[in-house]
Design a protein around this motif. Structure first.
Motif, PDB file in Angstrom:
ATOM      1  N   GLU A 195       0.835  -1.209   0.000  1.00 24.24           N
ATOM      2  CA  GLU A 195       0.000   0.000   0.000  1.00 24.24           C
ATOM      3  C   GLU A 195       0.867   1.254   0.000  1.00 24.24           C
ATOM      4  N   GLN A 196       1.973   1.218   0.745  1.00 24.50           N
ATOM      5  CA  GLN A 196       2.894   2.359   0.751  1.00 24.50           C
ATOM      6  C   GLN A 196       3.517   2.557  -0.624  1.00 24.50           C
ATOM      7  N   ALA A 197       3.900   1.446  -1.254  1.00 25.37           N
ATOM      8  CA  ALA A 197       4.518   1.532  -2.579  1.00 25.37           C
ATOM      9  C   ALA A 197       3.540   2.063  -3.623  1.00 25.37           C
ATOM     10  N   LYS A 198       2.263   1.669  -3.520  1.00 19.30           N
ATOM     11  CA  LYS A 198       1.251   2.197  -4.438  1.00 19.30           C
ATOM     12  C   LYS A 198       1.180   3.710  -4.333  1.00 19.30           C
ATOM     13  N   GLY A 199       1.245   4.234  -3.107  1.00 19.94           N
ATOM     14  CA  GLY A 199       1.212   5.677  -2.918  1.00 19.94           C
ATOM     15  C   GLY A 199       2.425   6.362  -3.504  1.00 19.94           C
ATOM     16  N   VAL A 200       3.595   5.737  -3.338  1.00 20.53           N
ATOM     17  CA  VAL A 200       4.828   6.322  -3.886  1.00 20.53           C
ATOM     18  C   VAL A 200       4.758   6.389  -5.410  1.00 20.53           C
ATOM     19  N   VAL A 201       4.369   5.278  -6.048  1.00 23.44           N
ATOM     20  CA  VAL A 201       4.307   5.230  -7.509  1.00 23.44           C
ATOM     21  C   VAL A 201       3.235   6.182  -8.037  1.00 23.44           C
ATOM     22  N   ALA A 202       2.091   6.218  -7.372  1.00 27.18           N
ATOM     23  CA  ALA A 202       1.011   7.103  -7.794  1.00 27.18           C
ATOM     24  C   ALA A 202       1.472   8.561  -7.764  1.00 27.18           C
ATOM     25  N   PHE A 203       2.205   8.920  -6.722  1.00 31.99           N
ATOM     26  CA  PHE A 203       2.703  10.300  -6.600  1.00 31.99           C
ATOM     27  C   PHE A 203       3.779  10.600  -7.634  1.00 31.99           C
ATOM     28  N   GLN A 204       4.720   9.673  -7.791  1.00 34.51           N
ATOM     29  CA  GLN A 204       5.839   9.908  -8.709  1.00 34.51           C
ATOM     30  C   GLN A 204       5.388  10.010 -10.163  1.00 34.51           C
ATOM     31  N   LEU A 205       4.434   9.175 -10.556  1.00 33.85           N
ATOM     32  CA  LEU A 205       4.010   9.122 -11.954  1.00 33.85           C
ATOM     33  C   LEU A 205       2.701   9.857 -12.213  1.00 33.85           C
ATOM     34  N   ASP A 206       2.111  10.411 -11.149  1.00 30.77           N
ATOM     35  CA  ASP A 206       0.841  11.145 -11.272  1.00 30.77           C
ATOM     36  C   ASP A 206      -0.233  10.262 -11.897  1.00 30.77           C
ATOM     37  N   HIS A 223      10.155  -9.368 -14.028  1.00 29.23           N
ATOM     38  CA  HIS A 223      11.509  -9.580 -13.520  1.00 29.23           C
ATOM     39  C   HIS A 223      11.604 -10.820 -12.633  1.00 29.23           C
ATOM     40  N   GLY A 224      10.505 -11.567 -12.529  1.00 31.21           N
ATOM     41  CA  GLY A 224      10.527 -12.786 -11.737  1.00 31.21           C
ATOM     42  C   GLY A 224      10.758 -12.534 -10.260  1.00 31.21           C
ATOM     43  N   GLU A 225      10.251 -11.419  -9.747  1.00 34.80           N
ATOM     44  CA  GLU A 225      10.450 -11.060  -8.351  1.00 34.80           C
ATOM     45  C   GLU A 225       9.142 -11.145  -7.575  1.00 34.80           C
ATOM     46  N   ARG A 226       9.244 -11.239  -6.255  1.00 33.55           N
ATOM     47  CA  ARG A 226       8.070 -11.215  -5.403  1.00 33.55           C
ATOM     48  C   ARG A 226       7.517  -9.796  -5.336  1.00 33.55           C
ATOM     49  N   LEU A 227       6.198  -9.690  -5.372  1.00 35.35           N
ATOM     50  CA  LEU A 227       5.546  -8.386  -5.323  1.00 35.35           C
ATOM     51  C   LEU A 227       5.943  -7.623  -4.068  1.00 35.35           C
ATOM     52  N   SER A 228       5.999  -8.294  -2.939  1.00 37.95           N
ATOM     53  CA  SER A 228       6.348  -7.630  -1.686  1.00 37.95           C
ATOM     54  C   SER A 228       7.780  -7.105  -1.703  1.00 37.95           C
ATOM     55  N   ASP A 229       8.702  -7.832  -2.356  1.00 38.09           N
ATOM     56  CA  ASP A 229      10.087  -7.374  -2.443  1.00 38.09           C
ATOM     57  C   ASP A 229      10.201  -6.127  -3.316  1.00 38.09           C
ATOM     58  N   VAL A 230       9.481  -6.117  -4.437  1.00 34.38           N
ATOM     59  CA  VAL A 230       9.481  -4.946  -5.314  1.00 34.38           C
ATOM     60  C   VAL A 230       8.925  -3.737  -4.563  1.00 34.38           C
ATOM     61  N   ALA A 231       7.837  -3.948  -3.831  1.00 35.36           N
ATOM     62  CA  ALA A 231       7.225  -2.854  -3.079  1.00 35.36           C
ATOM     63  C   ALA A 231       8.191  -2.293  -2.039  1.00 35.36           C
ATOM     64  N   ALA A 232       8.906  -3.168  -1.357  1.00 34.45           N
ATOM     65  CA  ALA A 232       9.853  -2.715  -0.332  1.00 34.45           C
ATOM     66  C   ALA A 232      10.955  -1.861  -0.945  1.00 34.45           C
ATOM     67  N   ARG A 233      11.433  -2.247  -2.122  1.00 40.34           N
ATOM     68  CA  ARG A 233      12.480  -1.471  -2.790  1.00 40.34           C
ATOM     69  C   ARG A 233      11.964  -0.126  -3.267  1.00 40.34           C
ATOM     70  N   VAL A 234      10.712  -0.097  -3.715  1.00 41.73           N
ATOM     71  CA  VAL A 234      10.122   1.174  -4.136  1.00 41.73           C
ATOM     72  C   VAL A 234       9.993   2.120  -2.952  1.00 41.73           C
ATOM     73  N   VAL A 235       9.521   1.612  -1.820  1.00 50.65           N
ATOM     74  CA  VAL A 235       9.363   2.436  -0.620  1.00 50.65           C
ATOM     75  C   VAL A 235      10.710   2.954  -0.128  1.00 50.65           C
ATOM     76  N   ALA A 236      11.756   2.116  -0.261  1.00 48.27           N
ATOM     77  CA  ALA A 236      13.106   2.513   0.168  1.00 48.27           C
ATOM     78  C   ALA A 236      13.793   3.393  -0.861  1.00 48.27           C
ATOM     79  N   ARG A 237      13.090   3.720  -1.952  1.00 45.61           N
ATOM     80  CA  ARG A 237      13.638   4.568  -3.026  1.00 45.61           C
ATOM     81  C   ARG A 237      14.833   3.916  -3.716  1.00 45.61           C
ATOM     82  N   GLU A 238      14.824   2.574  -3.745  1.00 35.03           N
ATOM     83  CA  GLU A 238      15.877   1.827  -4.422  1.00 35.03           C
ATOM     84  C   GLU A 238      15.470   1.388  -5.816  1.00 35.03           C
TER      85      GLU A 238
END
Length: 241
Positions: A195-206, A223-238
């Protein structure tokens, strides 16, 4: 409803769905992704407009773990906030709660009725996720017009609710209660990060939060990654998606 139009009969679609879900149930499966896929397929199979899953973690507050739209999530969240509604009552009672016409509800769930109608929903069918007498949550399906669910469609929803339960616990979780609790807790923690990552992406990309969620899932799948791992990296700005 469920006349078998589209890519094949409902029976063949159901078999395809079960096979696909079975393929995801491996040692490193992502609970959130499995439940999200399940509820999306459930909505399609019973010609509904939206769906969601609420989980309970042994005394902890109920949480929305999967939803097909932001409106669905908000309708379920208002029930959690109010402490009542068909989806919450399904969990507390452990029985199916079906409302063929939300507009005709008495004053029992006024906040739910108001928010559901604002979201364009007119009917709901909630099925408990049950394991050996323990209620883990509920699978909830919504329609935009009044509807009394036919027995065949009700059986489809019940079957997928059983699959959702299996995806949470699996055989080893049934034998090891501590592992079951850890998996449920991980799922709930993962959803918070998503949910945090959705907010970050929504804000960044409008973009809207639903489009942001689609972008996160597409990136994870491609990329064959877990959704939760991708979200964590987005929230950490990685990571930028």
């Amino acid at each position: 409803m469920g006349d078998g139009s589209g890519d094949g009969t409902r029976e063949s679609q159901l078999v395809h769905t079960l096979v696909r879900l079975a393929d995801t149930l491996v040692d490193t499966y992502d609970v959130v992704e499995v439940l999200q896929t399940l509820v999306e397929n459930c909505v399609s199979l019973v010609d509904a407009q939206a769906g969601g899953i609420i989980l309970s973690d042994q005394g902890r507050p109920l949480e929305v773990i999967a939803s097909t739209s932001e409106e669905t999530r908000l309708v379920e969240l208002i029930q959690l906030s109010a402490g009542g509604g068909p989806c919450v009552d399904c969990i507390t009672s452990g029985v199916v709660v079906s409302v063929p016409d939300i507009a005709t509800l008495p004053d029992r769930w006024p906040l739910f009725r108001e928010r559901a109608e604002q979201g364009g929903f007119a009917a709901v069918h909630a099925v408990p996720l049950r394991s050996r007498g323990t209620i883990l949550g509920s699978l909830n399906v919504f329609w935009s017009a009044p509807l009394r669910l036919d027995p065949e469609s009700a059986a489809v929803v019940q079957g997928l609710a059983d699959v959702a339960t299996i995806s949470i616990l699996q055989e080893r979780s049934l034998r090891e209660s501590e592992l079951a609790r850890e998996q449920l807790q991980h799922a709930l923690q993962s959803r918070i990060v998503i949910e945090q990552a959705k907010g970050v992406v929504a804000f960044q990309l409008d973009v809207g939060v639903e489009e942001a969620f689609t972008l996160l899932r597409d990136h994870a799948r491609s990329h064959g990654e877990r959704l939760s791992d991708v979200a964590a990296r987005v929230v950490a700005r990685e990571l930028d998606v």
